[in-house]
Design an enzyme around this catalytic site. Structure first.
Site, PDB file in Angstrom:
ATOM      1  CG  ASP A 168      13.274  26.586 -33.786  1.00  0.00           C
ATOM      2  OD1 ASP A 168      13.784  27.670 -34.088  1.00  0.00           O
ATOM      3  OD2 ASP A 168      13.675  25.495 -34.235  1.00  0.00           O
ATOM      4  CB  CYS A 223      -0.939   0.012   1.196  1.00  0.00           C
ATOM      5  SG  CYS A 223      -0.113   0.349   2.762  1.00  0.00           S
ATOM      6  CB  CYS A 281       4.802  -0.011   1.419  1.00  0.00           C
ATOM      7  SG  CYS A 281       3.759  -1.277   2.175  1.00  0.00           S
TER       8      CYS A 281
END
Length: 763
Positions: free
Chosen positions: A444, A29, A32
């Site tokens: 550009d 989960c 952790c």
């Protein structure tokens, strides 16, 4: 002096940061995630980011930090880790998930069925009592009417003790930092222990089926979740599968099959029709069409011939070609895309920070809430011990931080993987949120608004210019030598103009020459000392203005060629030896077919467009007019610092700026912009700087990238809304006794599956 330099280099190397990715096992989960990150961040100079969805951790740390030390630190937190190599596919599914589900089903279904079907109880009781009597076996306490309860306990025990052991083990090792496994373990063990007590004393209800049902739904949910996550990562797996394993190289005129790991830059290899191109390179012989769709997302085949650059892992359709390797290993286009995808999947969007903070305190709060629920019902409301324990267990079971932990990373996993297959690589998850507030786009010209596939339109090499160098270069000033020096320098650059000159020189039989002192100046050109025989002149090639600063006055024919090319809106490159201009290369490309459509789409979204280019004003104005950019928002002949200054100026005026470019001269502006998109046909510097890379040449990919960002962010918000709402609604329902533990387990599994399947809808 050399010793000091050596020490300095050593110090710089020691202080350099390197990124490593590890596969993590044992996470269950989002709590952790916090445990592992906190443990790794204790190491000096380390910044760790754990991705719960892909079960990986991305570690940025000092170069002298060994992978073994990272692995030891992860193990000390109660988990295990494995270093992922360049072509490793992270283990996006829990090992043994299918096996655990098989045994959980085998044990839980009979236990739940026997407990729930009341009409079975008496026949089973009678049959078991007679069986015990026939064999003279002593009966358990209250066997005459509770034999079914003992049978269900016997069936459930292997499930509790063996099949669910990984859950209990994770709960034990994370006892200081509780995780979801803590809730599952407490809930199932409480129900199991209470059932033994109730059966033995014949007091209160038995909840053995609750313990079995909770574990079954948890194991089923994790199995389905792992399958869904595996599906979400299929795009990354597809990219990894494209890598060639062997290559046929030409050695002394003979084709030799070697492992791809033995290929070196400069090797020439054969690609037969229907085969994949082994690595990035430039074609030196043959013609064909190649399919780049799995790498760039561009469906139309691309015609290639000598001088054309090709991407490793692209499919060669119909002709035999010989390719000279220019990039290998982790430097190839495919490896670069894969690395960016893995990095993105291991990163976190800012929106995830709130979810992580909540998850870090969620389990302790739920545990305390469960105890408070038991205390209220048993001591204050004067309910039975059985009801109080059942309600407390329900609170433990229904509260699931998994949905919260999966809300962001699974969506990023799907978006980054599927985006990569469509030629859109999200390198920085922060781009998802920023993309929604963009109101100015700076573009550009060459390679961005134009197709970037420059072709030489005119080459002028006047004999009159060569006389200035004098007799010492007699015999060396041939067209072949001049083109060879151009090839030698321009083959080192990824700029479209350089590629056009390279292709032209190769088509006219130019060859590579030895080179030293190579330098490149963004926005100006390249320079090097080239060995053309007995002489090694300093060769420059770049824009007319930059070359003029380092040369004697241009020959009249060269000046005329420059003026002619600029009047035709063509890009001009001048080549000089030892300060004397010898050749002019006029190149041009075409405006992309979708440039005007893209500009219109940006403007329709309320995004103002600007054109910034290093080309001359006439060329810039012509392109702007054709694509629909207002002429008062065009800046021509700008240097990299000018582009950066313009982006900063727009930001200072309160705008959120998107920069779209492809060259080295765009890198500074890309880095400074709020959001940056690089065209994948551009340079490595631009791509490595940008937040998003559009690998296919079509400019409309920019709109697709913005749409993908919008859908991904919308999905993340939907996931988080669901995860919060589920717990806000579910926990009170459980606390007031309106849900049983088994229904709570089913709801918990469904909540996680909803988040994963909702993320899979991203297209």
């Amino acid at each position: 002096m050399s010793q000091k330099m050596s020490d300095s280099d050593s110090s710089l190397q020691k202080n350099a940061l390197v990124a490593q990715t590890f596969a993590i096992s044992g996470m269950t989960c989002s709590s952790c995630v916090n445990t592992i990150e906190s443990k790794l961040n204790e190491l000096p100079g380390v910044s760790a980011s754990v991705n719960f969805a892909s079960e990986t951790v991305h570690v940025l740390g000092p170069s002298d930090l060994s992978p073994d030390e990272i692995i030891r630190q992860v193990k000390s937190a109660g988990y295990s880790a494995t270093l992922l190599t360049d072509n490793s596919d992270p283990a996006l599914h829990r090992k043994g998930a299918a096996r655990a589900l098989f045994f959980a089903t085998l044990l839980a279904i009979p236990a739940v069925a026997i407990s729930m079907v009341m009409s079975w109880h008496q026949p089973i009781n009678d049959w078991l009592i007679s069986l015990f009597e026939d064999y003279g076996i002593a009966q358990p306490p209250h066997a005459d009417h509770l034999f079914v309860s003992w049978l269900v306990l016997a069936i459930t025990t292997p499930l509790i003790v063996f099949v669910a052991w990984p859950i209990h083990r994770a709960a034990i090792r994370n006892i200081i930092h509780p995780t979801m496994d803590t809730l599952i373990s407490l809930g199932s063990m409480s129900a199991y222990a209470w059932s033994i007590y109730a059966t033995y004393t014949n007091e209160g209800d038995v909840y053995t089926e609750v313990a079995a049902g909770v574990l079954f739904f948890v194991i089923l949910g994790r199995y389905l979740e792992s399958r869904a996550k595996r599906n979400a990562s299929s795009a990354l797996s597809s990219l990894l599968a494209l890598s060639a394993k062997e290559v046929s190289v030409v050695r002394a005129g003979v084709e030799v099959l070697i492992p791809i790991s033995h290929l070196v830059i400069g090797d020439e290899f054969v690609v037969k029709p229907g085969g994949r191109i082994a690595t990035d390179g430039i074609i030196i012989s043959g013609q064909s069409s190649v399919d780049n769709s799995l790498i760039t997302g561009e469906s139309a085949p691309v015609e290639v011939s000598p001088g054309s650059r090709v991407i490793g892992s692209a499919m060669n359709n119909n002709g035999r070609i010989i390719v000279r390797a220019t990039r290998i290993g982790s430097d190839t286009e495919l490896a670069r895309i894969t690395a960016m995808v893995v990095t993105a999947q291991g990163s976190k969007a800012p929106i995830q920070k709130l979810a992580d903070k909540i998850a870090s305190i969620f389990v302790p709060v739920v545990t305390a809430l469960s105890l408070a629920t038991f205390g209220y019902w048993y001591f204050i409301a004067d309910k039975s011990l059985s009801f109080s324990i059942s309600t407390a267990i329900t609170v433990l079971v229904i509260a699931c931080p998994c949905a919260l932990g999966l809300a962001t990373p699974v969506a990023l996993l799907v978006a980054s993987g599927r985006g990569a297959l469509r030629g859109i690589v999200i390198r920085n998850p922060q781009a998802l949120e920023i993309s929604q507030s963009i109101d100015v786009a700076v573009l550009d010209k060459t390679g961005t608004l134009t197709d970037g596939s420059m072709h030489i339109r005119e080459v002028v090499i006047p004999v009159s210019a060569q006389k200035v160098l004098g007799s010492e270069f007699a015999g060396l000033l041939t067209e072949g030598k001049i083109l060879s020096t151009a090839l030698t320098l321009e083959s080192q650059s990824d700029h479209p103009t350089a590629q056009a000159i390279t292709a032209y020189a190769l088509a006219h039989h130019a060859t590579q020459l030895p080179v030293t002192e190579f330098t490149q100046t963004p926005g100006a050109g390249v320079a090097a000392r080239v060995n053309v025989g007995p002489k090694s002149p300093v060769v420059l090639i770049g824009s007319p203005a930059s070359i003029a600063h380092s040369c004697v006055e241009f020959d009249s024919q060269i000046s005329e060629a420059i003026s002619r090319a600029e009047s035709n809106s063509q890009a001009v490159s001048v080549l000089a030896w030892d300060g004397v201009a010898l050749a002019v290369f006029a190149s041009g490309d075409q405006i992309k077919r979708d440039s005007a459509t893209t500009i219109a789409a940006l403007e329709s979204r309320g995004i103002t467009t600007w054109l910034l280019t290093g080309d001359n004003a006439e060329s810039a104005a012509s392109v702007a007019q054709q694509v629909g950019i207002s002429t008062d928002r065009v800046l021509a002949q700008v240097l990299p610092e000018d582009k950066l200054a313009k982006v900063s100026s727009l930001q200072s005026a309160g705008h959120r700026v998107l920069m779209i470019g492809d060259g080295v001269n765009d890198a500074a502006a890309l880095a400074a912009a709020d959001l940056s998109i690089a065209m994948g046909t551009g340079t490595d510097v631009a791509i490595s700087t940008a937040d998003i890379t559009v690998m296919r040449p079509a400019l409309m990919g920019v709109i697709d990238a913005l749409d993908l960002s919008k859908r991904t962010l919308s999905t993340i918000k939907g996931n988080l809304t669901w995860a919060f709402a589920y717990n806000v609604i579910g926990i009170p329902i459980a606390a007031v006794g309106f849900a049983s533990p088994m229904y709570a387990a089913a709801a918990m599994a469904i909540s996680s599956l909803f988040v994963v399947t909702h993320s899979l809808r991203i297209r």
